[in-house]
Design an enzyme around this catalytic site. Structure first.
Site, PDB file in Angstrom:
ATOM      1  CG  LEU A  75      65.629  38.236  66.713  1.00 21.27           C
ATOM      2  CD1 LEU A  75      65.615  36.715  66.695  1.00 21.27           C
ATOM      3  CD2 LEU A  75      66.881  38.764  67.391  1.00 21.27           C
ATOM      4  CB  SER A 113      62.359  44.517  55.882  1.00 25.40           C
ATOM      5  OG  SER A 113      63.675  44.966  56.019  1.00 25.40           O
ATOM      6  CB  ILE A 124      61.010  37.079  62.439  1.00 23.88           C
ATOM      7  CG1 ILE A 124      60.914  36.226  63.707  1.00 23.88           C
ATOM      8  CG2 ILE A 124      62.125  36.620  61.509  1.00 23.88           C
ATOM      9  CD1 ILE A 124      62.117  36.284  64.618  1.00 23.88           C
ATOM     10  CD  GLU A 125      63.638  44.552  59.562  1.00 24.86           C
ATOM     11  OE1 GLU A 125      63.926  45.343  58.643  1.00 24.86           O
ATOM     12  OE2 GLU A 125      63.791  44.814  60.773  1.00 24.86           O
ATOM     13  CB  ILE A 126      63.203  37.928  56.363  1.00 24.31           C
ATOM     14  CG1 ILE A 126      62.904  36.988  57.540  1.00 24.31           C
ATOM     15  CG2 ILE A 126      64.152  37.267  55.360  1.00 24.31           C
ATOM     16  CD1 ILE A 126      62.170  35.726  57.154  1.00 24.31           C
TER      17      ILE A 126
END
Length: 132
Positions: A75, A113, A124-126
């Site tokens: 995500l 990211s 989890i990519e932010i």
């Protein structure tokens, strides 16, 4: 034909750890609601105008994915904060960043990211937008 994503479903083997990660670490809001047929109590993580519905492995709601598997999601979330503030928050929470910051291409342009894993192994990519 398709406008946008409304929600997705995350399957976990550890409900408490999952709730902690998505609420305390990522700052999402836990919502409890009645849904399904027959109607039962369910949980979801709300953020912006989207949500992630939660399924517990072996107790999924019908209909469900053919093979719901904890740790199978990848995500990417766009942060409301500068990415450095997210990095600082992960350090404060002692949550390991496995890669980044790195440049990537998002759905609408260039993003910067970081990557981490949730308690069941989902990637989890932010990210933050960086322009063209």
């Amino acid at each position: 034909m398709i406008s946008h994503l409304d929600h997705l479903v995350l399957t976990t083997a550890n409900e408490a750890a999952c709730v902690d990660f998505y609420t305390r670490i990522l700052g999402m809001t836990l919502e409890t609601f009645i849904g399904g047929t027959p109607p039962v109590e369910r949980k979801a993580f709300k953020f912006g105008v989207q949500k992630i519905n939660l399924h517990i492995k072996g107790k999924e709601f019908e209909p469900k994915a053919h093979d719901p598997t904890p740790g199978s999601l990848d995500l990417c979330f766009i942060s409301t904060l500068p990415l450095q503030a997210v990095v600082d928050r992960m350090r404060e929470c002692r949550w390991p960043i496995i890669e980044g910051p790195v440049m990537r291409t998002g759905a609408t342009g260039r993003i910067r990211s970081i990557y981490l894993r949730d308690p069941v192994g989902n990637l989890i990519e932010i990210s933050e937008f960086v322009g063209s």
